[in-house]
Design a protein around this motif. Structure first.
Motif, PDB file in Angstrom:
ATOM      1  N   ASN A   1      67.739  61.643  40.156  1.00  0.00           N
ATOM      2  CA  ASN A   1      68.374  61.387  41.443  1.00  0.00           C
ATOM      3  C   ASN A   1      67.306  61.072  42.495  1.00  0.00           C
ATOM      4  O   ASN A   1      66.428  61.885  42.776  1.00  0.00           O
ATOM      5  CB  ASN A   1      69.198  62.613  41.857  1.00  0.00           C
ATOM      6  N   VAL A   2      67.378  59.885  43.055  1.00  0.00           N
ATOM      7  CA  VAL A   2      66.342  59.420  43.984  1.00  0.00           C
ATOM      8  C   VAL A   2      66.225  60.332  45.190  1.00  0.00           C
ATOM      9  O   VAL A   2      65.118  60.643  45.663  1.00  0.00           O
ATOM     10  CB  VAL A   2      66.632  57.968  44.427  1.00  0.00           C
ATOM     11  N   ASP A   3      67.351  60.813  45.705  1.00  0.00           N
ATOM     12  CA  ASP A   3      67.318  61.672  46.898  1.00  0.00           C
ATOM     13  C   ASP A   3      66.619  62.992  46.600  1.00  0.00           C
ATOM     14  O   ASP A   3      65.838  63.498  47.412  1.00  0.00           O
ATOM     15  CB  ASP A   3      68.744  61.933  47.387  1.00  0.00           C
ATOM     16  N   PHE A   4      66.886  63.575  45.417  1.00  0.00           N
ATOM     17  CA  PHE A   4      66.266  64.853  45.062  1.00  0.00           C
ATOM     18  C   PHE A   4      64.772  64.694  44.793  1.00  0.00           C
ATOM     19  O   PHE A   4      63.990  65.606  45.036  1.00  0.00           O
ATOM     20  CB  PHE A   4      66.943  65.442  43.827  1.00  0.00           C
ATOM     21  N   LEU A   5      64.374  63.537  44.259  1.00  0.00           N
ATOM     22  CA  LEU A   5      62.984  63.340  43.843  1.00  0.00           C
ATOM     23  C   LEU A   5      62.127  62.651  44.901  1.00  0.00           C
ATOM     24  O   LEU A   5      61.015  62.239  44.611  1.00  0.00           O
ATOM     25  CB  LEU A   5      62.946  62.531  42.547  1.00  0.00           C
ATOM     26  N   LYS A   6      62.622  62.552  46.112  1.00  0.00           N
ATOM     27  CA  LYS A   6      61.888  61.853  47.171  1.00  0.00           C
ATOM     28  C   LYS A   6      60.523  62.488  47.427  1.00  0.00           C
ATOM     29  O   LYS A   6      59.505  61.790  47.520  1.00  0.00           O
ATOM     30  CB  LYS A   6      62.720  61.851  48.454  1.00  0.00           C
ATOM     31  N   THR A   7      60.465  63.821  47.517  1.00  0.00           N
ATOM     32  CA  THR A   7      59.185  64.484  47.811  1.00  0.00           C
ATOM     33  C   THR A   7      58.212  64.323  46.646  1.00  0.00           C
ATOM     34  O   THR A   7      57.002  64.237  46.854  1.00  0.00           O
ATOM     35  CB  THR A   7      59.386  65.976  48.109  1.00  0.00           C
ATOM     36  N   VAL A   8      58.742  64.281  45.411  1.00  0.00           N
ATOM     37  CA  VAL A   8      57.882  64.094  44.245  1.00  0.00           C
ATOM     38  C   VAL A   8      57.229  62.721  44.294  1.00  0.00           C
ATOM     39  O   VAL A   8      56.028  62.568  44.024  1.00  0.00           O
ATOM     40  CB  VAL A   8      58.693  64.262  42.942  1.00  0.00           C
ATOM     41  N   ALA A   9      58.006  61.714  44.665  1.00  0.00           N
ATOM     42  CA  ALA A   9      57.458  60.355  44.783  1.00  0.00           C
ATOM     43  C   ALA A   9      56.393  60.300  45.878  1.00  0.00           C
ATOM     44  O   ALA A   9      55.343  59.652  45.714  1.00  0.00           O
ATOM     45  CB  ALA A   9      58.583  59.366  45.080  1.00  0.00           C
ATOM     46  N   GLU A  10      56.636  60.985  46.984  1.00  0.00           N
ATOM     47  CA  GLU A  10      55.668  60.979  48.090  1.00  0.00           C
ATOM     48  C   GLU A  10      54.356  61.643  47.675  1.00  0.00           C
ATOM     49  O   GLU A  10      53.265  61.128  47.995  1.00  0.00           O
ATOM     50  CB  GLU A  10      56.270  61.699  49.299  1.00  0.00           C
ATOM     51  N   LYS A  11      54.441  62.767  46.978  1.00  0.00           N
ATOM     52  CA  LYS A  11      53.218  63.453  46.542  1.00  0.00           C
ATOM     53  C   LYS A  11      52.466  62.639  45.491  1.00  0.00           C
ATOM     54  O   LYS A  11      51.233  62.671  45.431  1.00  0.00           O
ATOM     55  CB  LYS A  11      53.558  64.840  45.983  1.00  0.00           C
ATOM     56  N   THR A  12      53.197  61.901  44.676  1.00  0.00           N
ATOM     57  CA  THR A  12      52.550  61.039  43.686  1.00  0.00           C
ATOM     58  C   THR A  12      51.738  59.955  44.377  1.00  0.00           C
ATOM     59  O   THR A  12      50.606  59.650  43.980  1.00  0.00           O
ATOM     60  CB  THR A  12      53.599  60.402  42.757  1.00  0.00           C
ATOM     61  N   GLN A  13      52.318  59.378  45.418  1.00  0.00           N
ATOM     62  CA  GLN A  13      51.589  58.350  46.178  1.00  0.00           C
ATOM     63  C   GLN A  13      50.396  58.940  46.911  1.00  0.00           C
ATOM     64  O   GLN A  13      49.352  58.303  47.040  1.00  0.00           O
ATOM     65  CB  GLN A  13      52.530  57.678  47.171  1.00  0.00           C
ATOM     66  N   GLU A  14      50.535  60.177  47.371  1.00  0.00           N
ATOM     67  CA  GLU A  14      49.458  60.799  48.153  1.00  0.00           C
ATOM     68  C   GLU A  14      48.317  61.292  47.270  1.00  0.00           C
ATOM     69  O   GLU A  14      47.135  61.082  47.574  1.00  0.00           O
ATOM     70  CB  GLU A  14      50.028  61.969  48.959  1.00  0.00           C
TER      71      GLU A  14
END
Length: 499
Positions: free
Chosen positions: A146-159
């Protein structure tokens, strides 16, 4: 050998100390006899086929001794290789099935076939879609996309990127790791915790840091391999007590204190009791209040492995200490994994700050292992915050309650149908006894044919007369999914009994 649950508001349960029977029903005598006969026949045919291979009438697909090494100690002739060659190989298609989708409540499998009786497989290029997944430890459904639930995971991956390429004691001690460890400590109600990148290694690499020569480990006979390996690597003396049997444990504690170490009779440096919260093959729950009473009475230490219970039991998912309403601080070493309820990987050790600080300095897993990947760390953080309600919603507690509801419903339906199932009513691990080796194989194949993906387990992972199918329930399972699974179990096993 479990405990009664008293209602404490809708969808919750708080345990008291009244014993409740945890069923471990024995097979009827004729079933045990037929099971032994089945294994005996397959073993006889195995020896016959080995004879055919020896004289060259059947091709041998496995590693063999070279003729010039015929006088050497044999490498490939033990019983384990005989079992793999002649029994396991015939049914190997029921394990290691490759999936090609998200392992949620349903998944897709890659279709494969064998042209040489399971010695090798080839893919057909087709998939088996929408198979109901009752084999994964996805207890709270956090293995999701679920994109909404995994938003913070995607952000930390980019960071942070996807890897840290170093150990925590060198340059990979990220603020994310410290945030996770503080969160785990708060979640458990303990002083401190430390996270590790692999659940298995959390046990096998940390136990040797806690005990050594001159120490005694009292281990439940059904403990996981990681606990057993850690105990063996420690160099401590190991004694095994009967599963969840308090008389057996107390007898060993009394003998250990009265007799001391072998030969010298000096007192043991430490006595460590090792148990699990939920036992993954039996579905049984540890008798925690009684073990804590024995621990205090005999001044021992307690190591509690909550790999399958953390997040999965208790009114708010805090494991067996919450299920039994006992103080988590009474458990000396709390271990758990992020692999099951949190949809990630890794594990933790939690307890008093002095204990965790000692592990940071002395554990091989802490010193030599690569630190947890940032996106995996963030996945655990977001799942744990969801359970705790720190994300501002009630999705986490809804999942905990849904898992408890699914567990009770599924177990009750199987009992109504008359099947022999093991374990505690609160355990999301539901073993259904199949006994006969031929039935185990046919059951797994027929369930997959009807779009149910289930794990089957037999000897040597279980006693020879207790082969089983193991269902792992999830908060993501819907009632129609559970009903479909129940009906198919009934139809297939009724068919085999009729035949």
């Amino acid at each position: 050998s479990s405990y009664t649950i008293q209602k404490n508001g809708p969808g919750t349960g708080v345990a008291n100390s009244l014993p409740r029977h945890e069923p471990f029903e024995q097979a009827p005598m004729y079933v045990a006899v037929m099971t032994y006969l089945g294994y005996g026949l397959v073993t006889l045919f195995g020896y016959f086929r080995d004879f055919l291979r020896a004289v060259g009438l059947e091709k041998c697909h496995v590693a063999q001794e070279r003729s010039e090494q015929k006088d050497f100690v044999p490498l490939y002739q033990d019983f384990e290789n005989f079992y793999n060659r002649n029994l396991y190989m015939r049914v190997r298609d029921n394990w290691n099935r490759p999936i090609c989708s998200l392992p949620g409540p349903v998944f897709d499998l890659m279709e494969r076939i064998s042209d040489d009786y399971n010695w090798t497989f080839r893919f057909t290029g087709r998939t088996i879609p929408n198979v109901i997944n009752v084999g994964s430890y996805n207890y709270l459904g956090f293995a999701e996309n679920n994109v909404d639930f995994l938003k913070t995971v995607a952000e930390k991956t980019q960071e942070y990127g996807v890897g840290v390429c170093s150990t925590r004691q060198e340059i990979a001690n990220l603020s994310l790791h410290q945030e996770l460890e503080q969160l785990v400590a708060n979640f458990l109600g303990l002083e401190s915790s430390m996270a590790f990148g692999m659940g298995f290694a959390t046990n096998s690499m940390n136990i040797p840091a806690l005990v050594g020569k001159g120490c005694l480990i009292l281990s439940d006979e059904l403990n996981h391999t990681s606990l057993i390996l850690g105990a063996r690597l420690s160099g401590a003396t190991i004694r095994v007590f009967k599963h969840n049997n308090m008389h057996s444990l107390e007898k060993m504690l009394r003998e250990a204190i009265c007799s001391g170490q072998p030969r010298t009779h000096r007192p043991w440096k430490k006595i460590l009791i090792m148990v699990e919260g939920i036992y993954s093959m039996e579905g049984s729950v540890v008798r925690l209040p009684e073990i804590l009473a024995l621990k205090k009475k005999y001044k021992a230490y307690l190591y509690l492995d909550e790999a399958h219970s953390i997040g999965a039991v208790g009114p708010t998912g805090r494991g067996v200490t919450e299920l039994f309403n006992v103080n988590a601080a009474d458990v000396d070493i709390m271990m758990g994994t992020f692999t099951k309820s949190f949809g990630a990987c890794g594990g933790y050790i939690a307890g008093k700050k002095v204990l965790v600080d000692y592990i940071r300095r002395h554990s091989h897993s802490a010193i030599y292992a690569t630190a947890m990947s940032p996106p995996v760390t963030e996945q655990v953080i977001r799942a744990m915050k969801c359970i705790m309600g720190q994300d501002g919603g009630d999705e986490g507690i809804r999942r905990v309650r849904q898992l408890a509801e699914n567990t009770r419903y599924f177990r009750a339906r199987l009992k109504e149908m008359g099947f022999i199932i093991y374990g505690n009513d609160d355990s999301p691990v539901v073993p259904i006894l199949l006994y006969m080796p031929a039935k185990v194989v046919a059951f797994a194949r027929e369930m997959l044919r009807r779009k149910i993906g289930v794990v089957v387990v037999g000897f040597p992972a279980t006693p020879i007369t207790e082969a089983r199918a193991r269902f792992c329930l999830s908060a993501a399972h819907t009632r129609p999914m559970l009903d479909q699974s129940n009906l198919l179990i009934l139809s297939r096993l009724s068919h085999y009994h009729t035949v």
